[in-house]
Design a protein around this motif. Structure first.
Motif, mmCIF file in Angstrom:
data_model
loop_
_atom_site.group_PDB
_atom_site.id
_atom_site.type_symbol
_atom_site.label_atom_id
_atom_site.label_comp_id
_atom_site.label_asym_id
_atom_site.label_seq_id
_atom_site.Cartn_x
_atom_site.Cartn_y
_atom_site.Cartn_z
ATOM 1 N N ILE A 1 0.843 -1.204 0.000
ATOM 2 C CA ILE A 1 0.000 0.000 0.000
ATOM 3 C C ILE A 1 0.881 1.257 0.000
ATOM 4 C CG2 ILE A 1 -1.979 -1.134 1.104
ATOM 5 C CD1 ILE A 1 -1.127 0.143 3.751
ATOM 6 N N SER A 2 0.258 2.404 -0.287
ATOM 7 C CA SER A 2 1.040 3.639 -0.427
ATOM 8 C C SER A 2 1.419 4.204 0.957
ATOM 9 C CB SER A 2 0.203 4.680 -1.165
ATOM 10 O OG SER A 2 -0.874 5.086 -0.342
ATOM 11 N N GLY A 3 2.321 5.199 0.951
ATOM 12 C CA GLY A 3 2.745 5.842 2.200
ATOM 13 C C GLY A 3 1.577 6.486 2.929
ATOM 14 N N GLY A 4 0.702 7.141 2.153
ATOM 15 C CA GLY A 4 -0.466 7.788 2.764
ATOM 16 C C GLY A 4 -1.370 6.766 3.445
ATOM 17 N N MET A 5 -1.538 5.633 2.777
ATOM 18 C CA MET A 5 -2.382 4.577 3.362
ATOM 19 C C MET A 5 -1.739 4.042 4.635
ATOM 20 S SD MET A 5 -3.488 2.328 0.115
ATOM 21 C CE MET A 5 -4.501 2.942 -1.196
ATOM 22 N N ARG A 6 -0.417 3.930 4.627
ATOM 23 C CA ARG A 6 0.265 3.413 5.831
ATOM 24 C C ARG A 6 0.078 4.375 7.011
ATOM 25 N NH1 ARG A 6 5.825 2.180 3.232
ATOM 26 N NH2 ARG A 6 4.837 1.499 1.322
ATOM 27 N N GLN A 7 0.080 5.676 6.720
ATOM 28 C CA GLN A 7 -0.158 6.625 7.814
ATOM 29 C C GLN A 7 -1.600 6.510 8.307
ATOM 30 O OE1 GLN A 7 2.518 6.919 9.020
ATOM 31 N NE2 GLN A 7 2.875 9.068 9.367
ATOM 32 N N ARG A 8 -2.530 6.223 7.384
ATOM 33 C CA ARG A 8 -3.917 6.036 7.811
ATOM 34 C C ARG A 8 -4.040 4.788 8.694
ATOM 35 N NH1 ARG A 8 -7.588 6.096 2.803
ATOM 36 N NH2 ARG A 8 -5.792 6.368 1.458
ATOM 37 N N VAL A 9 -3.247 3.750 8.360
ATOM 38 C CA VAL A 9 -3.241 2.537 9.207
ATOM 39 C C VAL A 9 -2.752 2.902 10.618
ATOM 40 C CG1 VAL A 9 -2.171 0.270 9.575
ATOM 41 C CG2 VAL A 9 -2.882 0.954 7.269
ATOM 42 N N ALA A 10 -1.671 3.708 10.677
ATOM 43 C CA ALA A 10 -1.102 4.076 11.986
ATOM 44 C C ALA A 10 -2.122 4.874 12.807
ATOM 45 C CB ALA A 10 0.180 4.885 11.791
ATOM 46 N N ILE A 11 -2.852 5.787 12.149
ATOM 47 C CA ILE A 11 -3.866 6.587 12.851
ATOM 48 C C ILE A 11 -5.001 5.675 13.334
ATOM 49 C CG2 ILE A 11 -5.610 8.404 12.546
ATOM 50 C CD1 ILE A 11 -3.582 9.718 10.529
ATOM 51 N N ALA A 12 -5.451 4.782 12.451
ATOM 52 C CA ALA A 12 -6.556 3.878 12.830
ATOM 53 C C ALA A 12 -6.146 2.963 13.976
ATOM 54 C CB ALA A 12 -6.984 3.046 11.622
ATOM 55 N N ARG A 13 -4.894 2.494 13.956
ATOM 56 C CA ARG A 13 -4.429 1.604 15.025
ATOM 57 C C ARG A 13 -4.446 2.337 16.374
ATOM 58 N NH1 ARG A 13 0.961 -0.086 13.712
ATOM 59 N NH2 ARG A 13 1.675 1.656 14.955
ATOM 60 N N THR A 14 -4.001 3.594 16.356
ATOM 61 C CA THR A 14 -3.965 4.376 17.589
ATOM 62 C C THR A 14 -5.385 4.609 18.116
ATOM 63 O OG1 THR A 14 -2.042 5.447 16.659
ATOM 64 C CG2 THR A 14 -2.986 6.489 18.571
ATOM 65 N N LEU A 15 -6.307 4.925 17.199
ATOM 66 C CA LEU A 15 -7.695 5.152 17.608
ATOM 67 C C LEU A 15 -8.340 3.853 18.108
ATOM 68 C CD1 LEU A 15 -8.877 7.464 14.680
ATOM 69 C CD2 LEU A 15 -8.519 8.145 17.059
ATOM 70 N N ALA A 16 -8.081 2.747 17.386
ATOM 71 C CA ALA A 16 -8.699 1.466 17.769
ATOM 72 C C ALA A 16 -8.217 1.013 19.143
ATOM 73 C CB ALA A 16 -8.383 0.395 16.722
ATOM 74 N N ALA A 17 -6.977 1.374 19.480
ATOM 75 C CA ALA A 17 -6.423 0.974 20.782
ATOM 76 C C ALA A 17 -7.101 1.748 21.918
ATOM 77 C CB ALA A 17 -4.923 1.223 20.805
ATOM 78 N N GLY A 18 -7.904 2.734 21.574
ATOM 79 C CA GLY A 18 -8.652 3.468 22.596
ATOM 80 C C GLY A 18 -7.946 4.724 23.063
ATOM 81 N N SER A 19 -6.963 5.208 22.300
ATOM 82 C CA SER A 19 -6.243 6.412 22.726
ATOM 83 C C SER A 19 -7.181 7.618 22.706
ATOM 84 C CB SER A 19 -5.064 6.692 21.788
ATOM 85 O OG SER A 19 -4.155 5.632 21.849
#
Ligand SMILES: Nc1ncnc2c1ncn2[C@@H]1O[C@H](COP(=O)(O)OP(=O)(O)OP(=O)(O)O)[C@@H](O)[C@H]1O
Length: 262
Positions: free
Chosen positions: A139-157
């Motif tokens: 996946i693209s760099g932008g998509m990878r940053q979206r993954v990082a944001i989603a992971r942080t949100l999903a973890a309940g931050s």
């Protein structure tokens, strides 16, 4: 002067200083950040922005003073505060969906069903449903940053600490993510601290911009962007007079107050 309410004082820097050996990196800083607001830290390279953010994350401790989150002194990292860095931080051996679920894997307080629902919710929120089973290398760099944001949100931050998260992206991808982050922050009501060198990015994203001097970091301006531009920030706002005026005002402050180009 009125004392700020707890909501306005959700994240509070109280007389925070930081030195590394003889080097004074942050001079006494007092700052109150309201719950659910997006605050941009803007300042010259090396002035101490990342250090301030690492202290909020519990990765560094103040030399004097303290940082409180919702009244509690920050002493170590915990899942209430999630960090998103410039370098893509996805795990290459996990799929997009598995990466997003990663922060929940040891949570015994969340049922398997809720974990699955959260994973699906955040996968959709960042528009990566089609790529759920793809690996980060695909996946693209932008998509990878979206993954990082989603992971942080999903973890309940509740607090997102973002250190130049779009710095390595091309201009168009960066624009798209800026708009998405702004929309996402309004819908999810997270508290965000976002570090950048880019004045346009700061004005487009922020509820509030805190401008720091060159090292040792000292607050030279605290700008209410919502008061100047309103809450909604479509990309076209960059072509308006108010956006122009605010950007120029900040550039002027940087030239005259921070003592350094960004
Ligand atoms: N662990 C450390 N030990 C010693 N010095 C450090 C440490 N961490 C940061 N510094 C120094 O503190 C200063 C501030 O660094 P910091 O990364 O906070 O600045 P910054 O404003 O985020 O810079 P940039 O915008 O370039 O990323 C720098 O001079 C850096 O070298």
């Amino acid at each position: 002067m009125c004392e700020p309410s707890m909501a306005e004082n959700y994240l509070a820097f109280e007389g925070v200083t930081k030195s590394f050996g003889p080097m004074n990196v942050v001079t006494r800083t007092d700052l109150s950040i309201g719950r659910g607001s997006l605050v941009v830290f803007l300042g010259p390279s090396g002035c101490g922005k990342t250090t301030l953010m690492r202290m909020v994350g519990g990765l560094d401790t103040p030399t004097t003073g303290r940082i409180r989150l919702d009244g509690d002194i920050v002493r170590a990292p915990d899942r209430r505060r999630g960090m998103v860095f410039q370098a893509y931080s996805s795990f290459p051996w996990l799929t997009v969906a598995e990466n997003i679920a990663f922060g929940m894997r040891y949570r015994s307080d969340i049922s398997a069903q809720e974990k699955a629902e959260r994973k699906a919710h955040y996968l959709k929120l960042v528009g990566l449903e089609e790529f759920a089973d793809a690996y980060p290398s695909r996946i693209s760099g932008g998509m990878r940053q979206r993954v990082a944001i989603a992971r942080t949100l999903a973890a309940g931050s509740e607090v997102l600490l973002m250190d130049e998260p779009f710095g390595a992206l091309d201009a168009l991808t960066r624009e798209r993510l800026q708009v998405q982050l702004r929309a996402l922050q309004i819908s999810e009501q997270k508290t965000v601290i976002f570090v950048t060198h880019d004045v346009e990015e700061a004005v487009l994203l922020a509820d509030r911009i805190v401008l720091f001097s060159k090292r040792p970091a000292r607050i030279v301006a605290d700008i209410d962007v919502n008061a100047a531009l309103g809450v909604e920030r479509p990309l076209e706002i960059r072509e308006t007079q108010s956006f122009f005026d605010l950007r120029n005002k900040i550039l002027h402050l940087i030239r005259n107050e921070t003592g350094d180009p960004l």
